[in-house]
Enzyme design. Structure first.
Site, PDB file in Angstrom:
ATOM      1  N   ARG A 284       0.829  -1.207   0.000  1.00 28.48           N
ATOM      2  CA  ARG A 284       0.000   0.000   0.000  1.00 28.48           C
ATOM      3  C   ARG A 284       0.868   1.265   0.000  1.00 28.48           C
ATOM      4  O   ARG A 284       0.571   2.250  -0.684  1.00 28.48           O
ATOM      5  CB  ARG A 284      -0.915  -0.021   1.228  1.00 28.48           C
ATOM      6  CG  ARG A 284      -1.858   1.172   1.334  1.00 28.48           C
ATOM      7  CD  ARG A 284      -2.906   0.931   2.407  1.00 28.48           C
ATOM      8  NE  ARG A 284      -3.798   2.073   2.549  1.00 28.48           N
ATOM      9  CZ  ARG A 284      -3.879   2.835   3.637  1.00 28.48           C
ATOM     10  NH1 ARG A 284      -3.125   2.556   4.704  1.00 28.48           N
ATOM     11  NH2 ARG A 284      -4.705   3.851   3.686  1.00 28.48           N
TER      12      ARG A 284
ATOM     13  N   HIS B 216      -5.804  -5.445  -3.100  1.00 28.62           N
ATOM     14  CA  HIS B 216      -6.705  -5.502  -1.950  1.00 28.62           C
ATOM     15  C   HIS B 216      -6.905  -6.924  -1.439  1.00 28.62           C
ATOM     16  O   HIS B 216      -7.653  -7.135  -0.488  1.00 28.62           O
ATOM     17  CB  HIS B 216      -8.056  -4.877  -2.313  1.00 28.62           C
ATOM     18  CG  HIS B 216      -8.001  -3.386  -2.461  1.00 28.62           C
ATOM     19  ND1 HIS B 216      -9.030  -2.639  -2.998  1.00 28.62           N
ATOM     20  CD2 HIS B 216      -7.020  -2.493  -2.157  1.00 28.62           C
ATOM     21  CE1 HIS B 216      -8.697  -1.358  -3.008  1.00 28.62           C
ATOM     22  NE2 HIS B 216      -7.475  -1.247  -2.507  1.00 28.62           N
TER      23      HIS B 216
ATOM     24  N   HIS C 283       0.702   4.256  -2.777  1.00 28.11           N
ATOM     25  CA  HIS C 283       0.425   5.631  -2.379  1.00 28.11           C
ATOM     26  C   HIS C 283       1.576   6.560  -2.740  1.00 28.11           C
ATOM     27  O   HIS C 283       1.352   7.756  -2.993  1.00 28.11           O
ATOM     28  CB  HIS C 283       0.138   5.694  -0.876  1.00 28.11           C
ATOM     29  CG  HIS C 283      -1.244   5.255  -0.518  1.00 28.11           C
ATOM     30  ND1 HIS C 283      -2.011   5.865   0.453  1.00 28.11           N
ATOM     31  CD2 HIS C 283      -2.023   4.258  -1.023  1.00 28.11           C
ATOM     32  CE1 HIS C 283      -3.193   5.270   0.541  1.00 28.11           C
ATOM     33  NE2 HIS C 283      -3.214   4.284  -0.340  1.00 28.11           N
TER      34      HIS C 283
ATOM     35  N   ASN D 226      -3.244   8.864   4.323  1.00 27.36           N
ATOM     36  CA  ASN D 226      -2.002   8.152   4.655  1.00 27.36           C
ATOM     37  C   ASN D 226      -1.743   7.980   6.148  1.00 27.36           C
ATOM     38  O   ASN D 226      -0.749   7.351   6.523  1.00 27.36           O
ATOM     39  CB  ASN D 226      -0.804   8.876   4.038  1.00 27.36           C
ATOM     40  CG  ASN D 226      -0.708   8.688   2.542  1.00 27.36           C
ATOM     41  OD1 ASN D 226      -1.281   7.746   1.996  1.00 27.36           O
ATOM     42  ND2 ASN D 226       0.004   9.576   1.866  1.00 27.36           N
TER      43      ASN D 226
END
Length: 313
Positions: free
Chosen positions: A56, A185, A60, A88
């Site tokens: 992740r 995911h 990001h 975040n």
């Protein structure tokens, strides 16, 4: 006009073209991959949530100013950095990258960027979760700018298919990439705040999103009550949330995914067709994910090789 300016601004962040190569450190830091792998493995041994966090974190990072490790920078003075932006604040496992950087700096000082270390760590996180491996192109540079205000550019869990498509397209990523990368995911955990919109006060006429399985919604409601402000409450992204597999895609068709953006993959004929393929074949998912990860992680934009990942030189 503001939307156009925003699009142009985002594209300008990714205008720097860096030549990446799998052999970039072959002579200057030949052990970099094993050093990073050890840091990821050691951390994962103690905490099975680390791989999801690293994957992740890399995503990001790449979606703001390219894969330039700007997500690793600390806030300083009047500047609030990306890691402290609303999307975040739940990022964690920064220590894994710090430990890897220390090991790499000891072996080859001033050579390997934090952006490359993060890209390698994301790959290793997938492998340690039972997923595929791939050759990571290297040669990224680290950025010197990190602004929390820019994290609004990250695709939100509430996005519909049009918003998702636009977000990915701005970064040169296709619908195929959108569907494949959404498969990330399969790993991890989500806090209630990311999916509460689907199970409480969905709209003026219904409390629960009609696209979510009723029994699944009921189980989520029991965990995420409307008046419960417990910060750590949430649910795993799928029942096998520490294993890299294609169950995520199967859950989409069962209407048992957490995010609106997950279920939105069925709202376009093309993305639905792609999701069907990946739900049917785990091998197809693994191949598609690798292809799209290499593509996403090759978006560059940095300027230097930081000595420490949390501060500019």
């Amino acid at each position: 006009m503001s939307a156009l300016l925003t699009s142009l601004l985002i594209l300008s962040f990714f205008s720097t073209i860096t030549s990446l190569s799998s052999k970039y450190y072959e002579k200057t830091c030949p052990n970099v991959e094993s050093l990073v792998r050890k840091s990821v493995r050691d951390a994962t041994t103690n905490d099975k949530k680390v791989p999801a966090a690293l994957l992740r974190m890399h995503f990001h990072d790449c979606f703001i100013r390219g894969c330039d490790a700007s997500v690793l920078l600390d806030s300083k003075g009047k500047n609030t950095a990306e890691k402290d932006g609303p999307p975040n604040v739940s990022l964690h496992a920064f220590f894994v990258i710090d430990n890897a950087k220390k090991a790499v700096e000891s072996a080859c000082p001033g050579i390997v960027s934090c952006a490359d270390i993060l890209a390698l760590a994301a790959r290793d996180a997938v492998v340690l979760s039972g997923g595929p491996s791939w050759v990571v192109p290297k040669g990224r540079k680290d950025g010197r700018t990190s602004k929390a205000s820019e994290t609004i550019q990250l695709p939100a869990p509430t996005f519909n298919i049009s918003q998702l498509q636009q977000s990915f397209a701005l970064r040169g990523l296709s619908l195929e990439d959108l569907v494949a990368l959404s498969g990330g995911h399969t790993l991890g955990f989500s806090h209630c705040s990311s999916f509460k919109n689907r199970i409480h006060n969905f709209n003026a006429t219904t409390d629960v999103d009609p696209s979510i399985n009723p029994s699944f919604a009921a189980s989520l409601k029991s965990t995420c009550q409307a008046n419960n402000n417990e910060k750590n409450a949430g649910a795993p992204m799928d029942p096998s949330s520490t294993s890299f597999d294609n169950i995520y895609y199967k859950l989409i068709f069962q209407q048992k995914t957490l995010f609106s953006s997950d279920q939105a993959l069925l709202d376009s004929p093309k993305t639905k067709r792609l999701a069907t393929k990946l739900a049917t074949s785990e091998d197809a998912f693994r191949k598609a994910f690798v292809k799209s990860m290499i593509k996403m992680s090759s978006i560059t934009g940095g300027q230097e090789v930081r000595k420490k990942c949390n501060v500019v030189n």
